[in-house]
Write an enzyme that holds these catalytic residues in place. Structure first.
Site, PDB file in Angstrom:
ATOM      1  N   LYS A   3       0.838  -1.209   0.000  1.00  0.00           N
ATOM      2  CA  LYS A   3       0.000   0.000   0.000  1.00  0.00           C
ATOM      3  C   LYS A   3       0.874   1.263   0.000  1.00  0.00           C
ATOM      4  O   LYS A   3       0.642   2.185  -0.770  1.00  0.00           O
ATOM      5  CB  LYS A   3      -0.938   0.010   1.223  1.00  0.00           C
ATOM      6  CG  LYS A   3      -1.873  -1.195   1.273  1.00  0.00           C
ATOM      7  CD  LYS A   3      -2.824  -1.132   2.460  1.00  0.00           C
ATOM      8  CE  LYS A   3      -2.147  -1.173   3.817  1.00  0.00           C
ATOM      9  NZ  LYS A   3      -1.424  -2.441   4.106  1.00  0.00           N
TER      10      LYS A   3
ATOM     11  N   ARG B 232      -9.622   0.671   9.048  1.00  0.00           N
ATOM     12  CA  ARG B 232      -9.212  -0.702   9.305  1.00  0.00           C
ATOM     13  C   ARG B 232     -10.316  -1.496   9.998  1.00  0.00           C
ATOM     14  O   ARG B 232     -10.099  -2.657  10.346  1.00  0.00           O
ATOM     15  CB  ARG B 232      -7.962  -0.712  10.176  1.00  0.00           C
ATOM     16  CG  ARG B 232      -6.656  -0.808   9.377  1.00  0.00           C
ATOM     17  CD  ARG B 232      -5.500  -0.736  10.346  1.00  0.00           C
ATOM     18  NE  ARG B 232      -4.353  -1.491   9.950  1.00  0.00           N
ATOM     19  CZ  ARG B 232      -3.251  -0.972   9.406  1.00  0.00           C
ATOM     20  NH1 ARG B 232      -3.185   0.306   9.121  1.00  0.00           N
ATOM     21  NH2 ARG B 232      -2.225  -1.737   9.146  1.00  0.00           N
TER      22      ARG B 232
ATOM     23  N   ARG C 264      11.382  -5.990   4.849  1.00  0.00           N
ATOM     24  CA  ARG C 264      11.157  -4.544   4.648  1.00  0.00           C
ATOM     25  C   ARG C 264      12.189  -3.720   5.413  1.00  0.00           C
ATOM     26  O   ARG C 264      12.513  -4.013   6.556  1.00  0.00           O
ATOM     27  CB  ARG C 264       9.746  -4.176   5.110  1.00  0.00           C
ATOM     28  CG  ARG C 264       9.511  -2.653   5.118  1.00  0.00           C
ATOM     29  CD  ARG C 264       8.055  -2.282   5.104  1.00  0.00           C
ATOM     30  NE  ARG C 264       7.337  -2.641   6.306  1.00  0.00           N
ATOM     31  CZ  ARG C 264       6.022  -2.464   6.471  1.00  0.00           C
ATOM     32  NH1 ARG C 264       5.304  -1.939   5.487  1.00  0.00           N
ATOM     33  NH2 ARG C 264       5.428  -2.810   7.586  1.00  0.00           N
TER      34      ARG C 264
ATOM     35  N   ARG D 263      -0.508  -9.335  13.251  1.00  0.00           N
ATOM     36  CA  ARG D 263      -1.093  -8.297  12.391  1.00  0.00           C
ATOM     37  C   ARG D 263      -1.940  -8.927  11.290  1.00  0.00           C
ATOM     38  O   ARG D 263      -2.982  -8.391  10.915  1.00  0.00           O
ATOM     39  CB  ARG D 263       0.023  -7.428  11.803  1.00  0.00           C
ATOM     40  CG  ARG D 263       0.622  -6.519  12.867  1.00  0.00           C
ATOM     41  CD  ARG D 263       2.004  -6.057  12.490  1.00  0.00           C
ATOM     42  NE  ARG D 263       2.013  -5.212  11.325  1.00  0.00           N
ATOM     43  CZ  ARG D 263       3.093  -5.016  10.566  1.00  0.00           C
ATOM     44  NH1 ARG D 263       4.226  -5.613  10.851  1.00  0.00           N
ATOM     45  NH2 ARG D 263       3.020  -4.215   9.529  1.00  0.00           N
TER      46      ARG D 263
END
Ligand code: ADP
Ligand code: ADP
Length: 225
Positions: free
Chosen positions: A16, A91, A130, A175
């Site tokens: 995203k 969310r 990441r 998550r």
């Protein structure tokens, strides 16, 4: 000019933030990242940041009363007048309702919800590798899929790259569970409103970008007709 009021949906690590940065340049829209805004509050040691930190470290959603006001205020800012790219918000359904109502109050509405779909195992690979610039968190890399020219150094400003604390494998699993339980129902929510656009996020970042850009160009044309 017609507004482009966009939200980016998808699991953590779907890309995203990566896509939002590209679309920001294409369409000149502000990239409003809920996670980056929260992390800035944590770093600054504000009251809001103190409330959010424990939830973020555990990979849980911060309470709605902490996040909704912050994002709604930001969407009303001058630079978001012609549109915005909302990344990481909403969310859950409460947040989606709050956004819809706030836009209505401003006599605006969402243009589309862009869903970037990626399987769970790919999410784990992406988040584990990441790396993010310490100076500007919108500069995002991956040790394998998008490495910087010099290891550990940001190509764009020479600052150090770091791993996010919540990108540890166990927190990633939390998550993902939170995503499936609380955020994924928004796929149906926006489908019912006729706003959902799906993209195959398992392709490389350039391809995903091309597909989203083409879909948005079509949406804009349709609005003008
Ligand atoms: P991701 O890489 O998972 O998309 P983000 O940077 O968007 O991560 O979010 C990091 C953390 O910030 C989340 O795990 C959560 O604790 C908090 N957060 C971000 N956006 C929201 C939101 N809309 N509602 C509640 N918590 C949020
Ligand atoms: P999100 O904002 O959804 O959490 P990011 O944009 O931060 O996701 O991307 C997560 C990680 O995956 C980053 O390391 C990024 O470089 C990498 N990445 C993003 N898009 C792709 C892609 N299409 N293919 C492979 N890796 C990607």
């Amino acid at each position: 000019m017609s507004e482009l009021n966009l939200i980016l949906l998808g699991p953590p690590g779907a890309g995203k933030g990566t896509q939002a940065e590209r679309l920001r340049e294409d369409f000149g829209l502000p990239h409003i990242s809920a996670g980056d805004m929260l992390r800035a509050q944590v770093s600054a040691g504000t009251e809001l940041g103190l409330k959010a930190k424990g939830y973020m470290d555990a990979g849980k959603l911060v309470p709605d009363e902490v996040i909704i006001g912050m994002i709604i205020d930001r969407v009303g800012d001058e630079d978001a007048r012609d549109g915005f790219l909302l990344d990481g918000f909403p969310r859950n359904e409460e947040q989606a309702d709050a956004l819809g109502q706030a836009l209505k109050g401003l006599d605006r509405r969402l243009t589309a919800a862009l869903l970037i779909e990626v399987p769970d195992e790919e999410v784990v690979r992406r988040l584990a590798g990441r790396r993010v610039c310490v100076k500007n968190p919108t500069h995002i890399y991956h040790v394998e899929f998008d490495p910087p020219k010099h290891e550990g150094v940001c190509d764009q400003d020479g600052a150090r790259l770091q791993q996010r604390k919540d990108d540890a494998e166990e927190t990633i699993r939390n998550r993902l569970a939170v995503y499936h339980e609380q955020t994924e129902p928004l796929v149906d929510y926006y489908e019912r409103l006729g706003l959902l656009r799906r993209f195959d996020g398992s392709r490389n970042a350039d391809e995903v970008h091309r597909h989203i850009r083409a879909a948005l160009a079509t949406l804009r044309l349709e609005e003008k007709l």
